[in-house]
Design a protein around this motif. Structure first.
Motif, PDB file in Angstrom:
ATOM      1  N   LEU A 132       6.503   4.336  -5.205  1.00  0.00           N
ATOM      2  CA  LEU A 132       7.905   3.987  -4.974  1.00  0.00           C
ATOM      3  C   LEU A 132       8.335   2.843  -5.893  1.00  0.00           C
ATOM      4  O   LEU A 132       7.501   2.121  -6.452  1.00  0.00           O
ATOM      5  N   LYS A 133       9.633   2.676  -6.017  1.00  0.00           N
ATOM      6  CA  LYS A 133      10.182   1.577  -6.804  1.00  0.00           C
ATOM      7  C   LYS A 133      10.084   0.293  -5.965  1.00  0.00           C
ATOM      8  O   LYS A 133      10.717   0.202  -4.907  1.00  0.00           O
ATOM      9  N   PRO A 134       9.301  -0.681  -6.405  1.00  0.00           N
ATOM     10  CA  PRO A 134       9.007  -1.868  -5.579  1.00  0.00           C
ATOM     11  C   PRO A 134      10.230  -2.633  -5.091  1.00  0.00           C
ATOM     12  O   PRO A 134      10.393  -2.852  -3.886  1.00  0.00           O
ATOM     13  N   GLN A 135      11.087  -3.065  -6.007  1.00  0.00           N
ATOM     14  CA  GLN A 135      12.226  -3.890  -5.607  1.00  0.00           C
ATOM     15  C   GLN A 135      13.186  -3.129  -4.700  1.00  0.00           C
ATOM     16  O   GLN A 135      13.672  -3.666  -3.700  1.00  0.00           O
ATOM     17  N   GLU A 136      13.446  -1.880  -5.052  1.00  0.00           N
ATOM     18  CA  GLU A 136      14.355  -1.067  -4.240  1.00  0.00           C
ATOM     19  C   GLU A 136      13.780  -0.827  -2.842  1.00  0.00           C
ATOM     20  O   GLU A 136      14.511  -0.836  -1.842  1.00  0.00           O
TER      21      GLU A 136
ATOM     22  N   GLY B 103      10.921  22.114  -4.345  1.00  0.00           N
ATOM     23  CA  GLY B 103      10.645  21.583  -3.008  1.00  0.00           C
ATOM     24  C   GLY B 103       9.749  20.367  -2.966  1.00  0.00           C
ATOM     25  O   GLY B 103       9.553  19.772  -1.901  1.00  0.00           O
ATOM     26  N   SER B 104       9.172  19.965  -4.103  1.00  0.00           N
ATOM     27  CA  SER B 104       8.247  18.828  -4.096  1.00  0.00           C
ATOM     28  C   SER B 104       8.952  17.519  -3.750  1.00  0.00           C
ATOM     29  O   SER B 104       8.370  16.640  -3.109  1.00  0.00           O
ATOM     30  N   ARG B 105      10.208  17.385  -4.166  1.00  0.00           N
ATOM     31  CA  ARG B 105      10.947  16.158  -3.880  1.00  0.00           C
ATOM     32  C   ARG B 105      11.199  16.014  -2.377  1.00  0.00           C
ATOM     33  O   ARG B 105      11.088  14.918  -1.824  1.00  0.00           O
ATOM     34  N   GLN B 106      11.520  17.108  -1.721  1.00  0.00           N
ATOM     35  CA  GLN B 106      11.759  17.061  -0.282  1.00  0.00           C
ATOM     36  C   GLN B 106      10.480  16.725   0.481  1.00  0.00           C
ATOM     37  O   GLN B 106      10.512  15.990   1.473  1.00  0.00           O
TER      38      GLN B 106
ATOM     39  N   GLU C 169       0.830  -1.209   0.000  1.00  0.00           N
ATOM     40  CA  GLU C 169       0.000   0.000   0.000  1.00  0.00           C
ATOM     41  C   GLU C 169       0.865   1.259   0.000  1.00  0.00           C
ATOM     42  O   GLU C 169       0.568   2.236  -0.695  1.00  0.00           O
ATOM     43  N   ILE C 170       1.960   1.238   0.767  1.00  0.00           N
ATOM     44  CA  ILE C 170       2.877   2.383   0.805  1.00  0.00           C
ATOM     45  C   ILE C 170       3.543   2.575  -0.560  1.00  0.00           C
ATOM     46  O   ILE C 170       3.649   3.698  -1.066  1.00  0.00           O
ATOM     47  N   ILE C 171       3.978   1.481  -1.148  1.00  0.00           N
ATOM     48  CA  ILE C 171       4.642   1.547  -2.458  1.00  0.00           C
ATOM     49  C   ILE C 171       3.697   2.132  -3.512  1.00  0.00           C
ATOM     50  O   ILE C 171       4.083   3.004  -4.299  1.00  0.00           O
ATOM     51  N   GLU C 172       2.453   1.672  -3.498  1.00  0.00           N
ATOM     52  CA  GLU C 172       1.494   2.145  -4.496  1.00  0.00           C
ATOM     53  C   GLU C 172       1.090   3.597  -4.253  1.00  0.00           C
ATOM     54  O   GLU C 172       1.021   4.400  -5.190  1.00  0.00           O
TER      55      GLU C 172
ATOM     56  N   PRO D 276      10.266   7.866  -6.690  1.00  0.00           N
ATOM     57  CA  PRO D 276       9.983   7.932  -8.130  1.00  0.00           C
ATOM     58  C   PRO D 276      10.721   9.114  -8.750  1.00  0.00           C
ATOM     59  O   PRO D 276      11.150  10.029  -8.030  1.00  0.00           O
ATOM     60  N   PRO D 277      10.900   9.124 -10.062  1.00  0.00           N
ATOM     61  CA  PRO D 277      11.570  10.258 -10.718  1.00  0.00           C
ATOM     62  C   PRO D 277      10.808  11.557 -10.450  1.00  0.00           C
ATOM     63  O   PRO D 277       9.604  11.642 -10.666  1.00  0.00           O
ATOM     64  N   MET D 278      11.514  12.546  -9.932  1.00  0.00           N
ATOM     65  CA  MET D 278      10.897  13.838  -9.626  1.00  0.00           C
ATOM     66  C   MET D 278      11.915  14.943  -9.811  1.00  0.00           C
ATOM     67  O   MET D 278      13.126  14.727  -9.703  1.00  0.00           O
TER      68      MET D 278
END
Length: 329
Positions: free
Chosen positions: A269-273, A306-309, A262-265, A299-301
């Protein structure tokens, strides 16, 4: 001499004096944390006078009453220092606690909360010292159930007043200290909870008193509070046909997989990593928020605006909550 903070007890069967005595005794007298606030010296020879002489020679001639642990009754009943200051004993602290804060009633108001935290903290320290005396067994006034109730209130206030951490204590508004390390040494673990669940199961899941005991035990535990919902959901699934130990393991694994997915989705996020990162967290016993490990699962951002932080902060909070929920199970 060498610094041996974890050394707890030294057995002495040799005549010591002066610097030799001080150095030997100091091996075990290094303070480690709130739990180990003193060392234990078991003497097979009478070194009382030699100890007083050594303390007077290398320190304060009036310090022997501070350096050497007092007798059991002094800590149990209370005592007065040479300067006339009264140090409350275990019995007095329990009487004050039960008189000012009756068991089961909430602590209302900031002044009352401060008083309760200080009083219960003093009681924890008193119990910590008295636990080194064999005489304390059988002379405990406050029951384990009552202690759990007070401890639960204590932890509720800790969460409410959380401000900043310092070492093994948490300072609140600079003058209020929560003795969390003293709670950790006596708190229950998941094995104890599962024993109660098994007992509940063996009684055909009808004994509500056991459920109350489980709830109180969880509420009084620093480690289990974050797992309360998980444990309660499992208990709700227990029936007469349940194999408690096996079902618990399966339940935890299933819930863990679902929660992580649920957190990954939700955070893309990148599942395997992410799975690899979480496994390293459980292996190391903590969620590492420094370095580049967190960045690798995002994910790529764009790094601008400031959105990445903000995304990183959100992910860390969710993974930290996930870790606290499942670590140790």
């Amino acid at each position: 001499g060498f610094d041996a903070t974890t050394l707890n007890t030294l057995f002495v069967d040799k005549n010591l004096k002066h610097h030799g005595l001080i150095q030997a005794f100091s091996r075990t007298n290094r303070i480690l944390n709130s739990v180990k606030t003193f060392g234990n010296i078991v003497c097979f020879r009478d070194l009382q006078q030699a100890t007083d002489d050594a303390i007077a020679l290398f320190g304060d001639k009036d310090a022997s009453s501070i350096v050497v642990l007092k007798d059991f009754l002094s800590y149990y009943d209370g005592y007065d220092t040479e300067k006339g200051k009264h140090c409350y004993g275990y019995k007095e602290l329990v009487e004050q606690l039960q008189s000012e804060f009756p068991d089961g009633l909430p602590v209302v108001g900031e002044e009352a909360e401060r008083r309760f935290v200080a009083l219960f903290g003093s009681l924890l320290k008193s119990i910590n010292i008295l636990s080194t005396f064999d005489q304390f067994e059988g002379k405990k006034i406050i029951t384990d159930r009552q202690l759990q109730d007070y401890q639960s209130n204590y932890l509720d206030l800790q969460e409410k007043w959380r401000h900043r951490k310092s070492g093994d204590k948490e300072n609140i508004n600079d003058d209020l200290v929560f003795e969390t390390e003293l709670i950790r040494q006596v708190e229950v673990n998941i094995d104890y909870i599962l024993l109660l669940v098994q007992k509940y199961h063996d009684g055909n899941c009808t004994n509500k008193e056991i459920l109350v005991s489980i709830s109180k035990a969880i509420g009084s535990s620093i480690q289990l509070r974050s797992k309360k919902e998980l444990i309660e959901n499992f208990i709700g699934s227990v029936n007469a046909d349940t194999d408690v130990e096996k079902s618990w393991k399966d339940f935890v694994q299933r819930q863990r997989d679902e929660d992580l997915e649920e957190i990954i989705e939700s955070e893309h996020l990148k599942p395997q990593e992410t799975e690899k990162f979480i496994e390293s967290c459980f292996r190391d016993g903590q969620v590492r928020t420094t370095g580049t490990d967190i960045d690798k699962i995002l994910p790529p951002m764009s790094r601008f605006g400031g959105s990445r932080q903000e995304k990183k902060k959100s992910v860390i909070e969710k993974l930290q909550a996930f870790f606290e929920r499942y670590f140790g199970l």
